[in-house]
Design an enzyme around this catalytic site. Sequence first.
Site, PDB file in Angstrom:
ATOM      1  N   GLY A 163       3.816  -3.186  -3.378  1.00  0.00           N
ATOM      2  CA  GLY A 163       3.789  -3.363  -4.829  1.00  0.00           C
ATOM      3  C   GLY A 163       2.860  -4.476  -5.270  1.00  0.00           C
ATOM      4  O   GLY A 163       1.991  -4.921  -4.519  1.00  0.00           O
ATOM      5  N   ASN A 164       3.045  -4.906  -6.541  1.00  0.00           N
ATOM      6  CA  ASN A 164       2.149  -5.863  -7.182  1.00  0.00           C
ATOM      7  C   ASN A 164       0.713  -5.340  -7.043  1.00  0.00           C
ATOM      8  O   ASN A 164      -0.171  -5.988  -6.493  1.00  0.00           O
ATOM      9  CB  ASN A 164       2.305  -7.263  -6.585  1.00  0.00           C
ATOM     10  N   LYS A 223      -8.980  -4.993   4.575  1.00  0.00           N
ATOM     11  CA  LYS A 223      -8.700  -6.437   4.515  1.00  0.00           C
ATOM     12  C   LYS A 223      -7.704  -6.819   5.614  1.00  0.00           C
ATOM     13  O   LYS A 223      -7.830  -7.843   6.254  1.00  0.00           O
ATOM     14  CB  LYS A 223      -8.145  -6.851   3.154  1.00  0.00           C
ATOM     15  N   HIS A 271      -3.016  -3.865  -7.239  1.00  0.00           N
ATOM     16  CA  HIS A 271      -4.303  -4.333  -7.770  1.00  0.00           C
ATOM     17  C   HIS A 271      -5.365  -3.290  -7.460  1.00  0.00           C
ATOM     18  O   HIS A 271      -5.054  -2.208  -6.931  1.00  0.00           O
ATOM     19  CB  HIS A 271      -4.639  -5.716  -7.184  1.00  0.00           C
ATOM     20  N   HIS A 293      -5.388  -1.460  -4.100  1.00  0.00           N
ATOM     21  CA  HIS A 293      -4.448  -0.341  -3.958  1.00  0.00           C
ATOM     22  C   HIS A 293      -4.974   0.894  -4.706  1.00  0.00           C
ATOM     23  O   HIS A 293      -4.864   2.018  -4.216  1.00  0.00           O
ATOM     24  CB  HIS A 293      -3.080  -0.711  -4.544  1.00  0.00           C
ATOM     25  N   GLY A 350      -6.075  -0.530   3.634  1.00  0.00           N
ATOM     26  CA  GLY A 350      -7.238  -1.370   3.316  1.00  0.00           C
ATOM     27  C   GLY A 350      -7.750  -2.099   4.546  1.00  0.00           C
ATOM     28  O   GLY A 350      -6.973  -2.506   5.416  1.00  0.00           O
ATOM     29  N   SER A 369      -5.755  -9.534  -3.253  1.00  0.00           N
ATOM     30  CA  SER A 369      -4.496  -9.587  -2.531  1.00  0.00           C
ATOM     31  C   SER A 369      -3.396  -9.966  -3.509  1.00  0.00           C
ATOM     32  O   SER A 369      -3.640 -10.765  -4.435  1.00  0.00           O
ATOM     33  CB  SER A 369      -4.587 -10.663  -1.430  1.00  0.00           C
ATOM     34  N   SER A 370      -2.217  -9.421  -3.289  1.00  0.00           N
ATOM     35  CA  SER A 370      -1.088  -9.774  -4.167  1.00  0.00           C
ATOM     36  C   SER A 370      -0.810 -11.271  -4.088  1.00  0.00           C
ATOM     37  O   SER A 370      -0.343 -11.876  -5.047  1.00  0.00           O
ATOM     38  CB  SER A 370       0.155  -8.997  -3.754  1.00  0.00           C
ATOM     39  N   ARG A 371      -1.078 -11.873  -2.937  1.00  0.00           N
ATOM     40  CA  ARG A 371      -0.773 -13.297  -2.746  1.00  0.00           C
ATOM     41  C   ARG A 371      -1.749 -14.215  -3.495  1.00  0.00           C
ATOM     42  O   ARG A 371      -1.482 -15.406  -3.620  1.00  0.00           O
ATOM     43  CB  ARG A 371      -0.730 -13.657  -1.256  1.00  0.00           C
TER      44      ARG A 371
END
Length: 289
Positions: free
Chosen positions: A31-32, A149, A34, A37, A147, A185-187
Amino acid sequence: MQIINTIKTLVTTIKHWKQLGLSIAFVPTMGNLHQGHLKLITQGKDQADKVVVSIFVNPTQFSLGEDFSSYPRTEQQDSELLKIHNVDLLFLPSVNEIYKPKARTIISVTELSNLHCGASRVGHFNGVATIVCKLFNLVQPDIALFGEKDYQQLAIIRAMIEDLNIPVQIKSVSTVRETDGLAMSSRNSYLTKEQRAIAPILYQTLRQAYHQIITKQLGFEQIEQQKQKVLNDVGFIVDYFSICHANTLLAAKQEDDEVVILAAAKLGKTRLIDNIHFKINNLKVDSLD
Ligand code: PAF
C-alpha cells in the site's frame, strides 16, 4: 473494482476467471501507492486480461524494532487510485486472514536471503518469500510484477519460483524516480525536509560508481570504500554499498560482465535502498533512466 477481504471470496473469483480462460497479472504491494506501483499496474494491464493488486502490510517481513506499526497505511486513498487505474480486483486481507496461529511453514531462499539487506534485517526475506508464495497460491497469476528498486527481493522471488516450480512469470519493472533521482518509495514520506534534500545523493553516488566502473578508473573495493565515505560524510549511515555479481549478489570480480551496485543507507530513522544494474562491456544499462 472488486474489493475482497477474505481468502474464500478471492479463491471463488479467481476460479471463475480461470474457467473463463482469462489471464491474470498480479501486483503485490504493502500500500501507500506511488508512481512506482502505478507503473507495475499499467504494465500488468497491457499483459493480461485481469489485474489483481494486493495491499497487505506483512508483519513477518519486519524485524523487531522496525516500522511495522508506523508503516504508512492509506487504504482509502490507495483504493481510489486503483479504481482510477481500472484495476479489476483489490485483495485487502487482515493479518488474521493471512496468518493462522497454527501456521508452521516458512519459505527461506538460502544464500541470497542472508546477504545485504538480509544481514541487517534478519528474517526479512523469509517473511517476503513466505507471503509472496502464499499470495501466488491464492491469486494464481500468470504474471507478477515487481519493481527493480528492490533488486535483492526480485532475485529472491525469481529463485523461489524456480526452486519450487511455481508457474508464474516474473516481470521486473525499472525504478521510478523523483525528478532529482530519488527512487520512489513509501518510506520517503518519513524524511524531514533536510533529509529529503540529502536523499538524492544516494543515487548520485551510485551513478558516480557506475561511471568509475565502466571507465575502469578504480578497483571495485576502492570504489565501494570511497562511496561509503562520501555518503557517511553527507549524513547517511551506510549499511552497505556493494558492487555485486548480478545473479549471485556476491562481491563482483573484476572480470564479471553483468553487475549490480547495491546500496542501503539510513537518513535518521529512514532506511533507503537503491541500485544500478548494468553490463560492463556492452554498456547495456538496465536501471538507468
Ligand atoms: O515490495 C513490497 O512491497 C513487499 O515486500 C511485498 C513484495 C508486497 C511483500 O510483502
